[in-house]
Scaffold this active site. Structure first.
Site, PDB file in Angstrom:
ATOM      1  N   ARG A 125      57.273  82.403  -3.405  1.00 29.48           N
ATOM      2  CA  ARG A 125      56.258  82.794  -2.469  1.00 29.48           C
ATOM      3  C   ARG A 125      56.495  84.017  -1.653  1.00 29.48           C
ATOM      4  NH1 ARG A 125      55.337  78.909  -5.139  1.00 29.48           N
ATOM      5  NH2 ARG A 125      54.850  80.690  -6.443  1.00 29.48           N
ATOM      6  N   TRP A 126      57.068  84.914  -2.482  1.00 31.05           N
ATOM      7  CA  TRP A 126      57.501  86.171  -1.516  1.00 31.05           C
ATOM      8  C   TRP A 126      57.650  87.496  -2.615  1.00 31.05           C
ATOM      9  CZ3 TRP A 126      61.260  89.383  -2.915  1.00 31.05           C
ATOM     10  CH2 TRP A 126      61.556  90.629  -1.905  1.00 31.05           C
TER      11      TRP A 126
END
Ligand code: FAD
Length: 309
Positions: A187-188
């Site tokens: 999620r980055w």
């Protein structure tokens, strides 16, 4: 919470209709309510807002913001942002014009614009017999948002399929960032310093009928794990390695927590649901309360997923 480091003053109504963008040939609105553009439906207005018609118009806006030191944000589908009640002092850009939403199949590669909806890109790939994206069919939002947050789940994430990304820099110039310069983690991504224009995704050829079945299955399974009957929701936390945030929130006994008009969605406890009187403070307080409960009961520090502007 996942808050941008730069703090910006609240948007205030402008006394004059003149804006720093008046000579650019781009329709810029003042005090655009951002609640309309986010899933949670919360938050104040953007001081300036525009939907440029093409990349040249976008370049003029981006360059002007850079020259005049005006904070700039891009809003995609608004499924992962929480806008403060005070709004956003600066320019918010939405890449909704057709020139930013193209989907071009060049098997086994698919070239897509940052404003294209992820679900449309997945469907186009499947129709063309290209696999690798079908597990993302239930993730809301646009390609731009998906690249920034490396959208995905247990079946994989978008970063695994990215060949290159075209970005716009502060001076309005375009740059193609090849795979070797990109970093994607849970999620980055390292795409948080630019305006994303589009990308190329490298996929595998497979039978469209089999792919369609797999996509439909994922759609049903994925959607059944999301709150139904309301769009006023957001995902609270990133899944830690080897487990899910949802199971940790449940184990910590936080399923029925609420703050003001924000509540944990009990059937799928990694979502916050905003009631009609919910404020950004309610959401922030709830996320921090749930996080503290998980820390206290299980000794695990959850990382917020939703980004506060
Ligand atoms: C019901 C629900 C289910 C979800 N399920 C998942 C899931 O399974 N997996 C998952 O990973 N996430 C999930 N999410 C979170 C969210 O959908 C994803 O993070 C999604 O990729 C965000 O895309 P968006 O277009 O809505 O981005 P936005 O929320 O609009 O923006 C997110 C960030 O991206 C930036 N951004 C957007 N477009 C651009 C651009 N063109 N250039 C530069 N920056 C840009 C924004 O400025 C912001 O910083 C879910 C959310 C909801 C509400």
């Amino acid at each position: 919470m996942n808050q941008r480091s730069r703090s910006t003053p609240a948007a205030e109504p402008r006394l004059s209709a003149a804006t720093p963008f008046d000579d650019l040939g781009v329709a810029v609105s003042c005090l655009e309510p951002l609640a309309h553009h986010t899933w949670l439906g919360i938050g104040g207005a953007a001081e300036f807002f525009c939907e440029p018609v093409d990349v040249e118009a976008l370049a003029r806006v981006v360059k002007r913001c850079h020259e005049k030191n005006i904070p700039l944000r891009v809003i995609g589908g608004g499924s992962n942002v929480l806008v403060p009640g005070a709004g956003f002092a600066g320019m918010v850009v939405r890449l909704s014009a057709p020139s930013f939403c193209g989907i071009h199949v060049e098997s086994p590669v698919i070239r897509v614009g940052a404003g294209a909806k992820l679900v449309h890109v997945v469907s186009a790939a499947v129709q063309a017999g290209l696999s690798g994206l079908e597990t993302l069919v239930d993730v809301p939002g646009t390609i731009g948002g998906a690249l920034v947050g490396n959208a995905g789940g247990h079946g994989g994430d978008i970063g695994e399929r990215v060949a290159d990304v075209t970005v716009m820099l502060g001076d309005g110039t375009l740059e193609v960032r090849e795979r070797a310069r990109l970093a994607f983690e849970a999620r980055w991504s390292n795409l948080d310093d630019c305006t994303i224009i589009g990308c190329r995704l490298d996929l595998d050829e497979e039978d469209p009928a089999l792919l369609t079945k797999r996509m439909q299955k994922q759609w049903i399974v994925g959607r059944s794990a999301q709150p139904s009957g309301t769009r006023s929701v957001a995902m609270m936390f990133k899944d830690p390695l080897g487990t899910t945030a949802e199971s940790l929130v449940s184990q910590a006994g936080a399923r029925d927590l609420r703050a003001g008009d924000a509540a944990v969605y009990a059937p799928h406890a990694n979502f916050v649901v905003a009631g009609p009187h919910c404020s950004d403070d309610d959401v922030r307080t709830l996320v921090e309360t749930v996080r503290a409960r998980v820390r206290e009961k299980l000794g695990i520090e959850l990382t917020p997923q939703i980004e506060v502007w």
